[in-house]
Every structure is written in structure tokens, then in C-alpha cells.
Motif scaffolding. Sequence first.
Motif, mmCIF file in Angstrom:
data_model
loop_
_atom_site.group_PDB
_atom_site.id
_atom_site.type_symbol
_atom_site.label_atom_id
_atom_site.label_comp_id
_atom_site.label_asym_id
_atom_site.label_seq_id
_atom_site.Cartn_x
_atom_site.Cartn_y
_atom_site.Cartn_z
ATOM 1 N N HIS A 151 0.749 -1.073 -0.103
ATOM 2 C CA HIS A 151 -0.172 0.072 -0.059
ATOM 3 C C HIS A 151 0.648 1.447 -0.054
ATOM 4 N N ASN A 152 1.915 1.111 0.584
ATOM 5 C CA ASN A 152 2.840 2.283 0.681
ATOM 6 C C ASN A 152 3.667 2.842 -0.592
ATOM 7 N N GLU A 153 3.287 1.912 -1.733
ATOM 8 C CA GLU A 153 4.018 2.244 -3.020
ATOM 9 C C GLU A 153 2.798 2.805 -4.020
ATOM 10 N N ASP A 154 1.612 2.969 -3.443
ATOM 11 C CA ASP A 154 0.670 3.558 -4.303
ATOM 12 C C ASP A 154 0.764 4.944 -4.931
ATOM 13 N N PRO A 155 1.376 5.906 -3.842
ATOM 14 C CA PRO A 155 1.528 7.218 -4.228
ATOM 15 C C PRO A 155 2.652 7.183 -5.268
ATOM 16 N N GLN A 156 3.567 6.451 -5.395
ATOM 17 C CA GLN A 156 4.588 6.354 -6.636
ATOM 18 C C GLN A 156 4.038 5.987 -7.686
ATOM 19 N N LEU A 157 3.349 4.834 -7.536
ATOM 20 C CA LEU A 157 2.559 4.459 -9.073
ATOM 21 C C LEU A 157 1.658 5.487 -9.522
ATOM 22 N N ARG A 158 1.078 6.265 -8.689
ATOM 23 C CA ARG A 158 0.258 7.347 -9.262
ATOM 24 C C ARG A 158 0.809 8.256 -9.876
ATOM 25 N N LYS A 159 2.080 8.794 -9.295
ATOM 26 C CA LYS A 159 2.991 9.899 -9.693
ATOM 27 C C LYS A 159 3.649 9.209 -11.062
ATOM 28 N N LEU A 160 3.751 8.031 -11.406
ATOM 29 C CA LEU A 160 4.240 7.657 -12.546
ATOM 30 C C LEU A 160 3.235 7.523 -13.747
ATOM 31 N N GLY A 161 1.782 7.786 -13.258
ATOM 32 C CA GLY A 161 0.757 8.002 -14.282
ATOM 33 C C GLY A 161 -0.092 6.941 -14.254
ATOM 34 N N LEU A 162 -0.113 5.755 -13.178
ATOM 35 C CA LEU A 162 -1.196 4.628 -13.142
ATOM 36 C C LEU A 162 -2.370 5.203 -12.243
ATOM 37 N N SER A 163 -3.478 5.118 -12.849
ATOM 38 C CA SER A 163 -4.500 5.464 -12.055
ATOM 39 C C SER A 163 -5.007 4.299 -11.168
ATOM 40 N N THR A 164 -4.302 4.285 -10.037
ATOM 41 C CA THR A 164 -4.544 3.141 -9.231
ATOM 42 C C THR A 164 -5.359 3.728 -7.896
ATOM 43 N N SER A 165 -6.131 2.955 -6.998
ATOM 44 C CA SER A 165 -6.673 3.172 -5.916
ATOM 45 C C SER A 165 -6.455 1.915 -4.986
ATOM 46 N N GLN A 222 10.671 3.281 -15.414
ATOM 47 C CA GLN A 222 10.526 3.300 -13.881
ATOM 48 C C GLN A 222 9.601 2.203 -13.671
ATOM 49 N N ILE A 223 8.527 2.328 -14.419
ATOM 50 C CA ILE A 223 7.226 1.323 -14.137
ATOM 51 C C ILE A 223 7.714 0.052 -14.433
ATOM 52 N N LEU A 224 8.492 -0.167 -15.552
ATOM 53 C CA LEU A 224 8.861 -1.549 -15.997
ATOM 54 C C LEU A 224 9.900 -2.056 -15.011
ATOM 55 N N LYS A 225 10.664 -1.065 -14.414
ATOM 56 C CA LYS A 225 11.658 -1.718 -13.484
ATOM 57 C C LYS A 225 10.865 -2.028 -12.058
ATOM 58 N N LEU A 226 9.874 -1.216 -11.969
ATOM 59 C CA LEU A 226 8.964 -1.589 -10.489
ATOM 60 C C LEU A 226 8.142 -2.983 -10.623
ATOM 61 N N ILE A 227 7.804 -3.014 -11.727
ATOM 62 C CA ILE A 227 6.917 -4.250 -12.091
ATOM 63 C C ILE A 227 7.830 -5.749 -12.282
ATOM 64 N N GLY A 228 9.320 -5.416 -12.536
ATOM 65 C CA GLY A 228 10.129 -6.385 -12.794
ATOM 66 C C GLY A 228 10.236 -6.730 -14.370
ATOM 67 N N GLU A 229 9.936 -6.089 -15.113
ATOM 68 C CA GLU A 229 10.065 -6.316 -16.769
ATOM 69 C C GLU A 229 11.338 -5.803 -17.450
ATOM 70 N N LYS A 230 12.167 -6.856 -17.598
ATOM 71 C CA LYS A 230 13.413 -6.486 -18.201
ATOM 72 C C LYS A 230 13.427 -6.668 -19.543
ATOM 73 N N MET A 231 13.761 -5.339 -20.438
ATOM 74 C CA MET A 231 13.618 -5.198 -21.685
ATOM 75 C C MET A 231 14.995 -5.166 -22.586
ATOM 76 N N VAL A 232 15.993 -4.963 -21.851
ATOM 77 C CA VAL A 232 17.154 -5.030 -22.562
ATOM 78 C C VAL A 232 18.378 -6.102 -22.252
ATOM 79 N N VAL A 233 19.335 -6.182 -23.050
ATOM 80 C CA VAL A 233 20.287 -7.472 -22.761
ATOM 81 C C VAL A 233 21.801 -6.568 -23.048
ATOM 82 N N PHE A 234 22.402 -6.815 -21.752
ATOM 83 C CA PHE A 234 23.764 -6.358 -21.862
ATOM 84 C C PHE A 234 24.768 -7.430 -22.867
ATOM 85 N N ARG A 235 25.437 -6.953 -23.580
ATOM 86 C CA ARG A 235 26.051 -7.917 -24.421
ATOM 87 C C ARG A 235 27.303 -7.053 -25.216
#
Length: 248
Positions: free
Chosen positions: A156-170, A197-210
Amino acid sequence: MPKSKRQKLVSLTKVSKKTKEHKNALMTQIQESCEKWRYCWLFEVGSMRNAHLKTVRKLWKDSARIFFGRGAVMAKALGTTPEEEHRDGIYKLAKQIKGQVGILFTDTEPQEVIEWFADFQQPDFARAGNVASKTVILPAGPVMRRHSEPHEPFPHNEDPQLRKLGLSTSLNRGVPTLSAPHKVCDKGKPLTPEQAQILKLIGEKMVVFRVGLLSRWDSTTGEVVQIEGAAISPEEKAGADEEEVMSE
């Protein structure tokens, strides 16, 4: 009242600069490596992350010497003309040092080096400027973290951050919840700081170091061979960490 020893004025304007002695020492290290090792490889990095580069250094610690960044210093150490080159033919590799690239000295046979770096790929979180590798849509309901299985809802304490990033959460029973699906990003489009930042918070990795091997110099022949098919795309270079010259 005595002045506290903890109260110290710290200037944030002073930045330690690389001295001439430091650059000369670095050039000496590169030239000594040029004398010691048979091969010198020129490489670039996709989705640069300092932590992953340090892993590469650690794994090659006993069989190679790696320098990365400060291209002008590395090129000067090797020599960019036949008259200035440190070893026969290496100027042809030094002339290719442009942008954020590195050099690797080793005696390991070329095919083994090529196969090792082709296999070493580390998924990581995208940064602002990286291109989304897929479209991500968060479904209606609790916003879930994907860092582990099973997925867990955000506290629950991360709800303000999610809203700040553009998610319409309640908050629904103390859990940040979406009343409707939310599209985070579109495949093929550059990510904004908020999307990354949202992708990082939810754990979605999209790039590959090589590591992309560009060319190889052989001290026994003085020849430079270009490596085909390993170059890093501009999209992979976006959103990268900046790295100083380091060697280990």
C-alpha cells in the motif's frame, strides 16, 4: 556550546580531474599489455551496465586485461599511424577507436573468445531512451510485481509512487489496484523516464547487456581482422551507463 565535529562544510563543486600522470600511467599499462598479450580485441557494449562489465572483468581476470572508455587515451597509447604505432600493424586497430569502446588483451584463441562473448548476455531493466522490445499492458486489478513466482501485489505504501508515474490506481483492501487496463509502453517506441521506472518496478526486463567484438589484432602477423555480425545497434547503445577507463 562547543562546535560539533560532525558539522563539516562539504563543497560539491570540486571534481577530481584525471591528471597528466594518471593518463601517462594508463598509457603505460596499455602499452605493457600490448607487449604481453598476443591478441588485442576492439569491442563495444550494448545496454551498458557497469555491474555486468565488472562481471566480465572478473571472469577474464586471469586470462585477459580489459580497458574501457577514454578512446583518445587508448588510441594514443597504441598509436594511430605507422610512425607512432607501439607494435607492428596495431595502428590499424587504433584508428577504429571511436565513441564508447574498449580493448581486450588476451592469449586466448580467437574462436573461443568469439563463442564466449556470443554466449554472455545478461538481461536487465531498460532505461529512458531504450526502445521497448514489446508492448506491455497492465490488466485491471491489483498491480503485480513480476520479480518472483508467484507474482506479488505492490504494498500500500507504494501507491503514491505508482500514481506519480501515471497509473490510475486506488487502494482496494490495502492493495494498489487498477480499475481498467493500463498500457505502459508500445513495442518499437523509445521509453520515457516514467515508463522505464514502471517497468523496473514491476520487474519487466527489456534490454540485454552484451559485448560486440569489432576487430582483432594479432601480434604475430601484425594483421587486423574485422569481426562480422557482432556490432551493437544504436538502439542498444541508448540509455547506457557512462563508464570511465578501467582495467583489471
